[in-house]
Design a protein around this motif. Structure first.
Motif, PDB file in Angstrom:
ATOM      1  N   LEU A  18       1.056  -1.124   0.303  1.00 46.44           N
ATOM      2  CA  LEU A  18      -0.432  -0.014  -0.150  1.00 46.44           C
ATOM      3  C   LEU A  18       0.901   1.442  -0.178  1.00 46.44           C
ATOM      4  O   LEU A  18       0.412   2.403  -0.751  1.00 46.44           O
ATOM      5  N   SER A  19       2.327   0.980   0.734  1.00 45.90           N
ATOM      6  CA  SER A  19       2.829   2.583   0.657  1.00 45.90           C
ATOM      7  C   SER A  19       3.812   2.731  -0.688  1.00 45.90           C
ATOM      8  O   SER A  19       4.164   3.992  -1.216  1.00 45.90           O
ATOM      9  N   GLY A  20       3.728   1.523  -1.256  1.00 42.75           N
ATOM     10  CA  GLY A  20       4.750   1.235  -2.599  1.00 42.75           C
ATOM     11  C   GLY A  20       5.982   1.305  -2.315  1.00 42.75           C
ATOM     12  O   GLY A  20       6.590   1.007  -3.541  1.00 42.75           O
ATOM     13  N   GLU A  21       6.336   0.862  -1.864  1.00 42.98           N
ATOM     14  CA  GLU A  21       7.276   0.174  -0.917  1.00 42.98           C
ATOM     15  C   GLU A  21       8.340  -1.264  -2.030  1.00 42.98           C
ATOM     16  O   GLU A  21       8.874  -1.296  -2.600  1.00 42.98           O
ATOM     17  N   LEU A  22       7.507  -2.180  -2.731  1.00 38.14           N
ATOM     18  CA  LEU A  22       6.893  -3.200  -2.905  1.00 38.14           C
ATOM     19  C   LEU A  22       5.648  -2.641  -4.403  1.00 38.14           C
ATOM     20  O   LEU A  22       4.316  -3.301  -3.868  1.00 38.14           O
ATOM     21  N   PRO A  23       6.559  -2.561  -5.133  1.00 41.93           N
ATOM     22  CA  PRO A  23       5.769  -2.077  -6.029  1.00 41.93           C
ATOM     23  C   PRO A  23       5.284  -2.891  -7.000  1.00 41.93           C
ATOM     24  O   PRO A  23       4.894  -3.803  -6.849  1.00 41.93           O
ATOM     25  N   ALA A  24       3.633  -2.015  -8.036  1.00 45.58           N
ATOM     26  CA  ALA A  24       3.657  -3.074  -9.119  1.00 45.58           C
ATOM     27  C   ALA A  24       4.482  -3.421  -9.882  1.00 45.58           C
ATOM     28  O   ALA A  24       5.899  -3.650  -9.909  1.00 45.58           O
ATOM     29  N   ASN A  25       3.809  -4.804 -10.258  1.00 43.65           N
ATOM     30  CA  ASN A  25       4.638  -5.941 -11.124  1.00 43.65           C
ATOM     31  C   ASN A  25       6.237  -6.748  -9.523  1.00 43.65           C
ATOM     32  O   ASN A  25       6.402  -7.308 -10.657  1.00 43.65           O
ATOM     33  N   ALA A  26       6.491  -6.172  -8.822  1.00 41.26           N
ATOM     34  CA  ALA A  26       7.166  -6.651  -8.489  1.00 41.26           C
ATOM     35  C   ALA A  26       7.012  -8.503  -7.560  1.00 41.26           C
ATOM     36  O   ALA A  26       5.435  -8.410  -7.108  1.00 41.26           O
ATOM     37  N   THR A  27       7.521  -9.112  -7.525  1.00 40.44           N
ATOM     38  CA  THR A  27       7.547 -10.374  -7.611  1.00 40.44           C
ATOM     39  C   THR A  27       8.077 -10.825  -6.022  1.00 40.44           C
ATOM     40  O   THR A  27       9.453 -10.814  -5.316  1.00 40.44           O
ATOM     41  N   LEU A  28       7.419 -11.929  -5.526  1.00 33.28           N
ATOM     42  CA  LEU A  28       7.438 -12.054  -4.015  1.00 33.28           C
ATOM     43  C   LEU A  28       7.432 -13.403  -3.840  1.00 33.28           C
ATOM     44  O   LEU A  28       6.482 -14.113  -3.889  1.00 33.28           O
ATOM     45  N   ARG A  29       8.768 -13.602  -3.249  1.00 33.17           N
ATOM     46  CA  ARG A  29       9.358 -15.745  -2.975  1.00 33.17           C
ATOM     47  C   ARG A  29       9.145 -15.952  -1.634  1.00 33.17           C
ATOM     48  O   ARG A  29       9.576 -15.298  -0.882  1.00 33.17           O
ATOM     49  N   GLU A  30       8.311 -17.267  -1.825  1.00 34.15           N
ATOM     50  CA  GLU A  30       8.539 -17.718  -0.358  1.00 34.15           C
ATOM     51  C   GLU A  30       9.302 -17.848   0.621  1.00 34.15           C
ATOM     52  O   GLU A  30       9.982 -17.142   1.088  1.00 34.15           O
TER      53      GLU A  30
END
Length: 216
Positions: A18-30
């Motif tokens: 929500l803050s944008g720290e993790l931007p659109a299209n960022a990949t989040l790997r387990e």
């Protein structure tokens, strides 16, 4: 109430999206997230599933997730939903809110005034936190579990500071003036006034977003 690893991971990742720290299209790997947050992969997987259900990521089991990009039109629609939900909450709150909550709302307005002209990220972020608390108090004061749940699911969208950063000072000053109108309506106990004041406040933000290009 005990907070589980999955709940903590969800709250952490949701806030960063929500803050944008993790931007659109960022990949989040387990695996990477588990190492970063000091958790096993199971609570991370739980958190990613919840983010998927909230519409913030696209989750693929055993592969991770991708942060979903938001268009300006999606942001506008979210504001429209908020206007409907939070105006109803404000109307209920006008008849149910406690004096202590009214005092806290007044204090928050004063605190936000210190940040309305700030242009630095910490100042803008702090004002956002105070604003979110202002709205949470009013929704909680409605004493409607349905409204609390529904507003939590649509209450915030990513990167709003980005949308309002260019002309943000004037917008935030006007927004805080509207907060005062809402508080006055709540203090008066006038249900209709409280509903109209909240709806106008949220739709003003929606109209500001509507001035942006469709692909912003």
């Amino acid at each position: 109430m005990t907070v589980t690893g999955g709940q903590a991971a969800y709250a952490n990742l949701r806030a960063r999206i929500l803050s944008g720290e993790l931007p659109a299209n960022a990949t989040l790997r387990e695996t990477a997230l588990a190492q970063e947050l000091g958790l096993s992969r199971t609570p991370i997987r739980e958190a990613l599933r919840r983010l998927d259900e909230a519409g913030l990521v696209e989750f693929i089991p055993n592969r991770g997730a991708t942060v979903i990009p938001w268009t300006a039109e999606q942001v506008r629609e979210t504001y429209f939903l908020r206007a409907a939900l939070e105006s109803r909450a404000a109307g209920l709150a006008a008849a149910r809110i406690e004096p202590g909550d009214l005092d806290r709302l007044g204090a928050l307005i004063g605190l936000m005034e210190e940040f309305v002209r700030r242009t630095d990220d910490p100042g803008i972020d702090r004002r956002g936190e105070l604003n979110a608390e202002f709205h949470r108090i009013i929704v909680a004061a409605s004493r409607s579990k349905q409204l609390v749940g529904l507003t939590a699911s649509v209450g915030r969208v990513p990167m709003m500071s980005h949308f309002f950063r260019r002309d943000g000072a004037a917008f935030r000053a006007g927004s805080n003036h509207q907060h005062r109108d809402i508080l006055t309506a709540l203090r008066s106990g006038d249900v209709v006034w409280a509903e109209v004041a909240m709806r106008s406040h949220i739709l003003a933000a929606r109209n500001a977003v509507s001035a942006l290009p469709a692909d912003a």
